[in-house]
Enzyme design. Structure first.
Site, short mmCIF file in Angstrom:
data_model
loop_
_atom_site.label_atom_id
_atom_site.label_comp_id
_atom_site.label_asym_id
_atom_site.label_seq_id
_atom_site.Cartn_x
_atom_site.Cartn_y
_atom_site.Cartn_z
N LYS A 150 28.84 26.70 42.88
CA LYS A 150 28.85 27.20 41.52
C LYS A 150 29.15 26.12 40.50
CE LYS A 150 31.34 30.38 39.80
NZ LYS A 150 32.66 30.98 39.67
N GLU A 218 41.97 40.16 38.89
CA GLU A 218 42.81 38.96 38.94
C GLU A 218 43.91 39.09 37.91
OE1 GLU A 218 40.65 35.10 39.89
OE2 GLU A 218 39.26 36.13 38.56
N ASP A 237 30.58 34.22 35.72
CA ASP A 237 31.60 33.61 36.58
C ASP A 237 31.82 34.40 37.88
OD1 ASP A 237 33.72 31.64 37.01
OD2 ASP A 237 35.13 33.29 36.70
N HIS A 242 29.84 36.48 43.16
CA HIS A 242 30.76 37.11 44.12
C HIS A 242 30.52 38.62 44.25
CE1 HIS A 242 32.48 33.24 43.86
NE2 HIS A 242 33.32 33.44 42.87
N LYS A 333 40.15 39.23 34.22
CA LYS A 333 41.33 38.36 34.23
C LYS A 333 42.49 39.10 33.58
CE LYS A 333 38.96 34.62 35.45
NZ LYS A 333 39.00 34.15 36.82
C1 BG6 Z 1 35.83 31.50 41.11
C2 BG6 Z 1 35.86 31.80 39.63
O1 BG6 Z 1 34.50 31.40 41.56
O2 BG6 Z 1 36.48 32.54 41.82
C3 BG6 Z 1 37.27 31.97 39.15
O3 BG6 Z 1 35.26 30.72 38.92
C4 BG6 Z 1 37.99 33.00 39.98
O4 BG6 Z 1 37.30 32.37 37.78
C5 BG6 Z 1 37.84 32.70 41.47
O5 BG6 Z 1 39.35 32.99 39.62
C6 BG6 Z 1 38.39 33.83 42.30
O6 BG6 Z 1 38.44 33.45 43.64
P1 BG6 Z 1 39.49 34.10 44.64
O7 BG6 Z 1 39.09 33.59 45.98
O8 BG6 Z 1 40.83 33.61 44.18
O9 BG6 Z 1 39.35 35.55 44.48
#
Ligand code: BG6
Length: 483
Positions: A150, A218, A237, A242, A333
């Site tokens: 990414k 998050e 993002d 994801h 977030k």
């Molecule tokens: C990243 C994003 O790809 O994934 C971030 O750019 C995000 O903004 C992160 O916080 C979350 O990953 P994980 O594994 O902590 O859930």
């Protein structure tokens, strides 16, 4: 249940951008852990490469500091730590010129290992010149793999361009596009659960499933990365990659085998079956300031920003299996907790013989991604003891930590890097998947821009903007609590 470690053959891994954030935070710690686990054998080489002028000794100091900062001091047996340090070396190369490339070629050819992997941990603007130079200086062999991460484009057009750039030098079978969510334990368990058990697959369709909720919540803010984030927003993002991958694994048809292209073909079909979303089926949010924390707008330093730090979407699939089953997606977030899960909510009973005794709730299968990876099936049972037929809900819990008797410690990067070395692309995204995902997200983003849609404010520590409840309440449903 002890985990089984199968060592890989010795390999050479070049990390472009080796002193950058991703490398120090994720890639190098992941490699160290695999060395400690005995999976990366002696004779493997980890070669840092970037424009910074560093000796190999100075690079080792950078790595040592990064390990102390992001993993902790003295966490590993000294012999393993030294073995890892011995694998490290550094070559200065400039992506934009010929500088250093001969040197890198010589380093790789001297006592080199057959498998060569190149990790592009660099800004997207440097990818083209880096891969061109790799080609020009003869670094690319048959057993070469390239790892890209990414952002894989910022929209359909740029993703297509990036794919074309990579394919000028590499065959698709050599390109490993990372989405670290695919490396998470539960995500793979979703496939095991669906395709290695007999009882779920017959229920996995619009006859029995009422709806699906995918939540990636998050609690962190965007402080410190506002510059990047404000150009992306939650949609680019998190959703395009994801959440889209999670949706694919829930919705895909059974592949004929667990082979990379079989799995990826099925995921691609899901993305292509996604109905275009009208923005009335989306809700965006931005966190507002609290007594002790700044707002999104303060964090990105732009008081007129319309970028979302939260998004919720009602998505639907136009295929036989899923027609009529909404997939509600949300991510944000500064929410109340770091909690990610996929919840498959089954339809209510068609006929309830216990209605005079109590309510029966809908069965729900929850896949917990983090924290505490595991699976829970909510079932209705009789309350134990005397007192007649009272019903109660109990979770059938399968925490992976309980199962293996320890914390699930394998970071997604550890698994994905080892898969790349083994040449297994199953958990990596193919170029056409990435492009198709962008087409779907672009359609939504374009509507937001055209209509000057503005995000709703939400409180830090909440579940997101209240308005997002509407997406489900209009359908007579509600979001699961973020916990
Ligand atoms: C990243 C994003 O790809 O994934 C971030 O750019 C995000 O903004 C992160 O916080 C979350 O990953 P994980 O594994 O902590 O859930």
């Amino acid at each position: 249940m002890a985990s089984t470690i199968i060592p890989v053959n010795p390999f050479d891994l070049v990390i472009f951008g080796a002193t950058g954030d991703l490398s120090r935070r994720k890639i190098l710690p992941a490699l160290l852990r695999r060395v400690v686990a005995g999976q990366i054998p002696e004779g493997s080489r980890i070669i840092g490469a970037s424009r910074t002028d560093l000796s190999s000794e100075a690079f080792k100091e950078v790595v040592d500091k990064a390990i102390n900062e992001f993993v902790g001091e003295n966490k590993f047996p000294l012999a393993d730590y030294n073995l890892f340090m011995d694998m490290l070396s550094y070559v200065k190369v400039d992506a934009m010129s010929d500088d250093g490339w001969e040197n890198l070629a010589t380093t790789l050819d001297t006592n080199g290992n057959e498998v060569r992997a190149f990790y592009l941990s660099v800004s997207p603007s440097l990818i083209g010149s880096t891969t061109e130079n790799m080609n020009k200086f003869g670094l690319v062999t048959k057993a070469t793999r390239i790892v890209a991460e990414k952002p894989l484009g910022t929209d359909y057009a740029t993703a297509k361009e990036l794919n074309a750039t990579l394919r000028q030098v590499f065959d698709e079978s050599q390109i490993y596009r990372i989405d670290h969510y695919l490396g998470k334990e539960t995500v793979q368990n979703l496939m095991a659960l669906r395709f290695a058990n007999v009882f779920l697959e017959p229920l996995w369709n619009n006859k029995y499933v009422d709806h699906v909720q995918i939540t990636v919540a998050e609690d962190v803010s965007v402080e410190g990365r506002g510059g990047y984030y404000d150009k992306s927003g939650a949609m680019r993002d998190m959703v395009q990659n994801h959440l889209m991958q999670l949706l694919c694994l829930v919705a895909m048809e059974p592949p004929s085998s667990y082979e990379a292209d079989e799995v990826r073909n099925e995921k691609l079909k899901v993305i292509r079956a996604l109905e275009p979303v009208d923005i009335s089926d989306t809700v965006r949010g931005q966190y507002r300031a609290s007594v002790d924390q700044d707002s999104y707008l303060q964090h990105v330093g732009d008081h007129s920003s319309k970028t979302e730090s939260y998004v919720a979407i009602k998505a639907e699939l136009a295929n036989w299996r899923w027609a009529g089953v909404p997939f509600y997606l949300r991510t944000g977030k500064c929410l109340s907790k770091r909690a990610s899960e996929i919840a498959i909510v089954f339809k209510p009973l068609r006929h309830h013989i216990f209605s005079q005794y109590s309510e029966v709730s809908q069965n729900t299968l929850v896949l917990h991604l983090q924290p505490n990876e595991g699976i829970t099936m909510n079932m209705t049972v009789k309350e134990p003891g005397p007192g007649g037929m009272r019903l109660t809900d109990v979770p059938l819990d399968m925490s992976f930590a309980d199962m293996i008797g320890e914390e699930v410690s394998l970071d997604a990067y550890e698994r994905l890097i080892m898969d790349c070395i083994r040449g297994n692309q199953t958990l990596f995204m193919r170029g056409d998947e990435v492009e198709a995902a962008w087409e779907w997200t672009d359609h939504i983003i374009d509507q937001w821009h055209a209509s000057e849609d503005t995000p709703f404010s939400y409180d830090i520590g909440s579940a997101g903007p209240k308005k997002a409840d509407r997406l489900l309440s209009e359908d007579g449903r509600e979001w699961r609590e973020i916990k």
